[in-house]
Design an enzyme around this catalytic site. Structure first.
Site, PDB file in Angstrom:
ATOM      1  N   ASP B 311      65.374  45.327  66.291  1.00 50.27           N
ATOM      2  CA  ASP B 311      65.579  44.240  65.356  1.00 50.27           C
ATOM      3  C   ASP B 311      66.505  44.727  64.253  1.00 50.27           C
ATOM      4  OD1 ASP B 311      64.354  41.870  66.067  1.00 50.27           O
ATOM      5  OD2 ASP B 311      62.372  42.717  65.667  1.00 50.27           O
ATOM      6  N   THR B 385      67.302  20.798  52.522  1.00 47.26           N
ATOM      7  CA  THR B 385      68.581  20.820  51.787  1.00 47.26           C
ATOM      8  C   THR B 385      69.322  22.129  51.990  1.00 47.26           C
ATOM      9  OG1 THR B 385      67.481  21.708  49.850  1.00 47.26           O
ATOM     10  CG2 THR B 385      67.661  19.320  49.989  1.00 47.26           C
ATOM     11  N   MET B 387      69.437  24.592  50.071  1.00 50.04           N
ATOM     12  CA  MET B 387      69.999  25.151  48.842  1.00 50.04           C
ATOM     13  C   MET B 387      68.946  25.100  47.751  1.00 50.04           C
ATOM     14  SD  MET B 387      72.737  22.123  48.168  1.00 50.04           S
ATOM     15  CE  MET B 387      72.157  20.491  47.858  1.00 50.04           C
ATOM     16  N   SER B 388      69.203  25.888  46.716  1.00 50.50           N
ATOM     17  CA  SER B 388      68.295  25.846  45.570  1.00 50.50           C
ATOM     18  C   SER B 388      69.171  25.772  44.314  1.00 50.50           C
ATOM     19  CB  SER B 388      67.416  27.093  45.560  1.00 50.50           C
ATOM     20  OG  SER B 388      68.228  28.239  45.434  1.00 50.50           O
ATOM     21  N   LYS B 399      73.169  26.526  44.611  1.00 48.34           N
ATOM     22  CA  LYS B 399      73.733  27.574  45.463  1.00 48.34           C
ATOM     23  C   LYS B 399      73.060  27.474  46.832  1.00 48.34           C
ATOM     24  CE  LYS B 399      70.931  31.799  44.849  1.00 48.34           C
ATOM     25  NZ  LYS B 399      69.618  31.222  44.849  1.00 48.34           N
ATOM     26  N   ASP B 522      56.785  41.925  65.882  1.00 48.96           N
ATOM     27  CA  ASP B 522      55.552  41.716  65.119  1.00 48.96           C
ATOM     28  C   ASP B 522      55.035  40.290  65.178  1.00 48.96           C
ATOM     29  OD1 ASP B 522      57.590  40.690  63.666  1.00 48.96           O
ATOM     30  OD2 ASP B 522      57.262  41.908  61.871  1.00 48.96           O
ATOM     31  N   ASP B 526      57.212  37.006  69.360  1.00 52.07           N
ATOM     32  CA  ASP B 526      57.714  38.205  70.025  1.00 52.07           C
ATOM     33  C   ASP B 526      56.860  38.568  71.233  1.00 52.07           C
ATOM     34  OD1 ASP B 526      59.851  38.728  68.392  1.00 52.07           O
ATOM     35  OD2 ASP B 526      58.658  39.881  66.959  1.00 52.07           O
TER      36      ASP B 526
END
Lengths: 567, 686
Positions: B311, B385, B387-388, B399, B522, B526
């Site tokens: 990973d 959305t 974005m924050s 952003k 984990d 998986d």
């Protein structure tokens, strides 16, 4: 000495030169590709299949393959056995030989079916021309083809991925006989005739010698049997004296030709292996190990024979002192070379009496047989024996690179190890047990021609020759008794099929596997280091098994000879 | 409520290799293992035991027959028994350390009392009475009575009993942190746990079984090697048995003790005696690194692995992406962008968000504004959305992912400048993650979030490549980003935009080509891939499903450890191969010692083979037997520690090990037997 070395080099050179194209040709034959003989032979082949009801497109699992092989050889055994029992009433018997004793007949039948050609009889005074031609010579072809079929099946096992089948036994045997053995035998027979080997069906000739005495000179179809005797690594001579007889092996040229014929097909099969696996280097490595062991063996016998017998030298005999049992026209060099060639390859034809070799000189042929007849070895049997050793070497040494061992990408796991171990210990166990029983029972001891260490060597040699399917003998032992006929017949049968069955099992098991791709973490089996390791494993396993017995036989005998304590 | 098991798995395993306790126990156990029913499991040593017994009987008979060889035979008998005992000791020693750990673990389990939920009531039952499906309540201070899934609540759990890691971890219902292990302790709060395993099948039980070696089965390669050793023993047995008739024929009559001595010296006792110790020690080495292998088979498979699926996050790169650069859009000052980006990230608690704040603080020396004073309201990130941001009055800063911001800006009537688009593309190509910062309808610029490749990982991959192992990076990133990181980290291949299905398909694909694949994982998703992989190492922090699916669990939850596991697997196989080669190569010298001695009376000429110049026939045979016994003891530390392994290609490994164990094995007994003979002569043994 220089001329001896030159001859040896010449022989090996001539063998390799022919083996390379022949091996490639054989790969084409067994892969069913077109060859230049197809227009002639394809119709014959198709006719044979139609007649016998074989479907040539149907491939077999290893079990079916093994069953067909056993059936075929069992039937061959029965026919040959019966033929000898009734030869007295059959035609083509100019000397009116009676039927053969049952135990001799059984021993001979097993002997020729197992590609051994151990002879507890003298051919010219026992077997009719019909038995020689329709019985013995036929098996000379078929037993050779059987061996070739097995190794081809094993190669397929190594090459195929996740396959259930390893080929068709009937097709392999037929193609080997038609495309390889028959044409080659024809050529070699004619070449032998050109050297003076006889080929007729006439009665034996009685002549008056210069001294005025009468002598019967045996006649027969010698050249035709001689060719396949060598090419098929059979070794059973028309005459009791085998290739020491001037009608079988008249000239130095025929001597070279015969040694060439012994070596050429086993060597060619190694090239076939390289071709069919698509990895010529892998074949070269096997060839390297064989050549190395061959050179060591040849050096052993040749040097020991040249050094000769110090006891005779003390009596004022001019060197070479080890000429007893050798033809003067061959001398030390060609005799030692022939002895090593015929025991490295499990042929068993002889041009000198092995019983009369110096103790160490005679130990080498014995050891070559004890090692499992893998130094070129018999047709097919030599290579499959060597490949079994390769699996063992890979398993023993391969672990040291930190991966589950693999050979040609196939993982070597419990099943393969089990079968490979079996294939190695079965003949060894047969030799040891047979010889051990023989030296403590009256039936075994009564045949001994010599007391002491040499007597032990004679018995060890007999069982090594039987179980190794070689067929040559230490002449001092009277093998024509009921006990030895049966004991050695058993040894030959076990030594043949006790190896073939595990080998076919390995072929089946490997064929079913998925190959592991090669990488820098893979244990490489295409290096000269592996050649060395393979040869070392063969030697070590053989030495560990037989050292105690050999110490009491030829080793102590030779030391005695050096120290001058025995005649 | 219960006695706290202070001896954790690690606690019982201090740096010292053997404690006095372990040695004493192993000593006793060596005698207990003389039981033929136990010895039978090891055929080579079983033959030695039978031989020792035969010799002892012969010695007993000697007493009555007043044979001159009595003392010699007695010494042979003693050393033959010692040969068996030394082998037993090696195995006991290897098992001993596991047993001490198991005892500590078992104490934890047996005394636990569970609060079983039955309807509305709580019943106090012993942990051993719990069955799969039962629900228990575990409160602060309680020991979790069995493996299970948290179905309600959240708690901090001390898992040091199984992991040795003292920092508590959070376990809560739902998600990937819901699995709990029996024997661990809840420190605060409470959880309800649905028990997932019947007694005897829990993780702890399995661990105890594994470290004790109780359920130890021979691994495939061990089975194959045993077959070969048995085959060799059989043929050598036959060689010695048939030697009796050959000797009889020659007029010699070697005694039974001498024949047994020859046999024991020839059969591969060195590897036969150490084989199981090597296997157990291999498991133990894993355990020391805090990896639990569910079977020896898995450890062995690890040695064969030639493809590692790793990973990206946590293994190849540091866990999180970090902001490394702010690139203003045309016409925007760097400060303007910095202020907006800082504001937008202040409330963003993700590592990425925090890294933006940190970068701005360092590069622009901008102090964090008092959020309350400016009356900002935060707009949290949502999957919808993507974005924050923050609203200060009517000023809206956002952003987020480039396409999300582009859509947002367009909605406001704005446009993304071409320069910015180019910048976004460049960052993606370099393996970074671009974030756009927008103020109302204007794109202010780009934030470059970068994956930081772990130090030294590139060299590690190069070593793996030399070992013949291919590394494949698994990542959810787009192919462009993935390719860039793959190049930087030096992996051989990568799988981008990986879904669980894609992972599974890729593993199958490699396996179809004949590769052996190892991976770590984990999450519950998986699990199928972990089960499909030849070596699947689950993280202990992962879900129960993942742990069930894999065949190893890393208690430290460190995916990088897979590389060590592979090395341990290889080391295990190499140790086996090296000692086998050594054992067989030893035989040559023993022949030269024993054969001339054996027939000294009949064929004194054979003394020519006495190349070591051993003093007397008796001393020669005894020296060989003593050497054969002592070499087992001498090699015990090597068997337990494993042959030194330096990662390199097969060719180099082979040459090195052949030289040491092949040629060394050939030469060592010549020296050893000669030395022993000199010692015997010096102390006056005849």
């Amino acid at each position: 000495m220089a001329s001896d070395l030159l001859q040896m080099a010449l022989l090996i050179g001539a063998v390799l030169l022919a083996a390379w194209p022949l091996g490639r040709y054989m790969a084409r034959v067994f892969e069913g590709q077109r060859t230049f003989l197809d227009p002639l032979l394809r119709p014959v082949e198709r006719w044979i299949y139609r007649l016998s009801g074989v479907d040539e497109s149907r491939e077999m699992s290893w079990k079916t393959y093994a069953a067909s092989l056993l059936w075929f050889n069992g039937a061959g055994l029965a026919v040959l056995f019966l033929l000898q029992l009734v030869q007295g009433w059959l035609p083509l018997n100019p000397q009116h030989f009676p039927s053969v004793r049952w135990d001799t007949a059984l021993n001979t039948a097993v002997s020729f079916v197992t590609n051994t050609n151990w002879q507890s009889y003298a051919g010219e005074s026992t077997m009719s021309d019909l038995t020689q031609m329709a019985g013995l010579t036929v098996q000379n072809f078929l037993s050779a083809a059987t061996g070739a079929a097995v190794v081809i099946a094993l190669i397929r096992g190594l090459v195929r991925r996740q396959a259930a089948a390893i080929g068709n036994f009937w097709v392999d045997v037929t193609r080997c006989t038609l495309w390889v053995l028959l044409p080659l035998s024809l050529v070699v027979s004619l070449a032998l005739v050109s050297q003076g080997v006889i080929q007729n069906l006439g009665p034996y000739v009685t002549v008056r010698t210069l001294e005025g005495a009468g002598q019967t000179i045996p006649m027969g179809p010698v050249a035709s049997q001689e060719a396949i005797k060598m090419l098929g690594t059979n070794g059973g001579g028309f005459f009791n004296a085998n290739s020491a007889h001037p009608f079988e092996n008249p000239t130095p040229v025929s001597n070279m030709l015969e040694m060439w014929s012994i070596l050429v097909l086993p060597a060619a099969l190694v090239f076939t292996f390289g071709r069919m696996t698509g990895k010529p280097r892998q074949g070269a490595v096997i060839l390297g190990a064989m050549l190395l062991l061959f050179a060591l063996a040849l050096a052993g016998t040749y040097l020991s024979e040249r050094a000769g017998n110090p006891l005779l030298a003390q009596m004022g005999v001019q060197a070479p002192t080890a000429m007893e049992g050798k033809e003067v026209r061959f001398g030390i060099g060609q005799s030692a070379l022939f002895s090593v060639v015929t025991t490295a390859v499990s042929c068993g034809a002889v041009n000198n009496m092995h019983d009369s070799l110096t103790p160490l000189g005679g130990m080498v042929p014995m050891l070559l047989m004890m090692l499992g007849e893998v130094v070129f070895g018999g047709i097919g049997s030599g290579l499959y024996g060597m490949l079994v050793f390769a699996l063992m070497t890979v398993f023993l040494v391969g672990l040291m690179v930190g991966r589950t061992p693999e050979y040609l990408g196939k993982k070597i796991e419990a099943r393969e190890v089990k079968l490979a171990t079996l294939a190695v210990i079965v003949p060894a166990a047969t030799i040891l047990t047979g010889a051990a029983v023989s030296v403590v029972t009256p039936a075994g001891l009564s045949s001994l021609g010599n007391p002491g260490p040499h007597g032990l060597s004679e018995v060890l040699y007999a069982f090594a020759s039987g179980a190794g399917n070689n067929g040559s003998a230490f002449g001092g032992l009277n093998a024509g008794t009921l006990y030895y006929n049966l004991a050695i017949a058993l040894a030959m049968w076990i030594g043949r099929f006790g190896v073939i069955l595990p080998v076919l099992g390995i072929a089946g098991s490997l064929a079913a596997k998925k190959p592991v791709p090669e990488g820098p973490g893979t244990f490489r089996t295409d290096t000269s280091l592996f050649s060395l390791l393979l040869a070392a494993t063969v030697l070590l396993v053989g030495a560990l098994t037989f050292f105690p017995a050999l110490a009491l036989g030829p080793v102590v005998e030779h030391i005695m000879m050096w120290l001058g304590t025995a005649a | 409520m219960t006695e706290r098991a202070d001896e954790t798995l690690r606690g019982a395993n201090p740096g010292k290799m053997f404690t006095r306790e372990v040695l004493r126990e192993a000593f006793k156990e060596s005698f207990r293992k003389l039981d033929p029913r136990v010895q039978w499991r090891n055929p080579v040593m079983f033959i030695v035991e039978i031989g020792s017994l035969l010799t002892t009987l012969f010695v007993a008979a000697d007493v009555f027959r007043h044979r001159a060889e009595f003392w010699f035979d007695l010494q042979l008998a003693i050393w033959l028994w010692l040969t068996v005992l030394f082998a037993n000791f090696a195995e006991s020693l290897a098992e001993g350390r596991g047993k001490a750990q198991a005892a500590a673990l078992r104490r934890t389990r047996s005394q636990t009392v569970a609060k079983k939920v039955v309807g509305d009531r709580i019943e106090m039952v012993p942990a051993t009475a719990l069955r799969k499906g039962d629900v228990v309540l575990v409160e602060a201070g309680d020991i979790i009575p069995g493996d299970g899934e948290v179905i309600e609540g959240l708690a901090s759990v001390d898992e040091s009993a199984v992991t040795g890691e003292s920092a508590p971890v959070i376990r809560e219902s739902g998600g990937d942190r819901s699995s709990v292990t029996g024997g661990t302790r809840v420190l605060s709060d409470w959880i309800r746990v649905r028990i997932a395993a019947d007694p005897g099948e829990t993780f702890l039980d399995r661990m105890i079984g594994l470290v004790e070696g109780a359920k130890r089965q021979k691994t495939p390669n061990e089975v194959a090697l045993t077959i070969l050793l048995v085959g060799l023993s059989i043929i050598l047995l036959l060689s010695v048995i048939t030697l009796a008739p050959f000797a009889l024929y020659s007029g010699a009559s070697p005694s039974i003790p001498v024949l047994v001595a020859l046999l024991v010296c020839l059969i591969p006792t060195t590897i036969g005696g150490l084989l199981s110790a090597i296997g157990i020690a291999g498991m133990d080495r894993l355990l020391k690194r805090n990896v639990l292998a569910m079977s020896g088979r898995a450890v062995e498979a690890a040695g064969d692995v030639d493809v590692l699926l790793l990973d990206k996050t946590g293994t190849i790169t540091l866990g999180n992406r970090m902001a490394t650069e702010l690139i203003p859009a045309p016409g925007v000052t760097p400060d303007e962008l910095a202020v907006a980006a800082q504001l937008a990230s202040l409330a963003d608690e993700t590592p990425e968000g925090r890294s933006i704040v940190r970068l701005i603080k360092e590069q622009f020396q901008l102090r964090e504004p008092d959020v309350k004073a400016i009356g900002a309201t935060f707009v949290p990130f949502s999957a919808h959305t993507r974005m924050s941001g923050v609203d200060v009055g009517r000023w809206r800063i956002r952003k987020g992912a480039p396409d999300a911001i582009a859509a947002y800006v367009r909605e406001q009537g704005g446009e993304v400048p071409q320069e910015v688009s180019r910048e976004v593309e460049r960052i993606a190509k370099q393996g970074g993650t671009p974030l756009l910062v927008a103020s109302d309808d204007r794109v202010l610029g780009t934030v470059y979030l970068k994956d930081i490749v772990k130090g030294g990982i590139k060299e590690r991959f190069a070593t793996l490549r030399k070992m013949g192992i291919k590394t494949v990076m698994i990542t959810g990133d787009n192919p462009l980003t993935a390719a860039a990181i793959a190049a930087e980290a030096g992996v051989d291949d990568f799988l981008a935009e990986a879904t669980p299905e894609a992972k599974l398909a890729r593993i199958r694909e490699y396996q179809a080509q004949g590769h052996l694949v190892a991976m770590t994982g984990d999450g519950t998703n998986d699990a199928p891939a972990l089960a499909q992989a030849d070596v699947g190492m689950a993280m202990n922090s992962g879900t129960q499903a993942a742990k069930e699916a894999g065949n190893m669990v890393d208690l430290d939850s460190d995916p990088t450890k897979l590389i060590e596991v592979v090395e341990i697997g290889k080391q295990l196989l190499i140790t086996r191969g090296a000692l086998t080669t050594f054992s067989i190569a030893n035989d040559v010298a023993k022949y030269f010692a024993i054969i001339p001695a054996m027939f000294s009376a009949t064929y004194p000429q054979l003394n020519l083979l006495n190349v070591m110049g051993l003093s007397t026939p008796h001393n020669a045979i005894l020296a060989a037997v003593v050497f054969n016994a002592l070499i087992i003891l001498v090699l015990v530390p090597l068997a337990l520690r494993g042959v030194r392994y330096r990662p390199s290609g097969a060719d180099a490994l082979l040459r090195r090990n052949l030289l040491i164990y092949g040629l060394g094995g050939l030469a060592a007994p010549f020296v050893g037997i000669k030395l022993l003979d000199l010692v015997f002569t010096a102390v006056g043994i005849r």
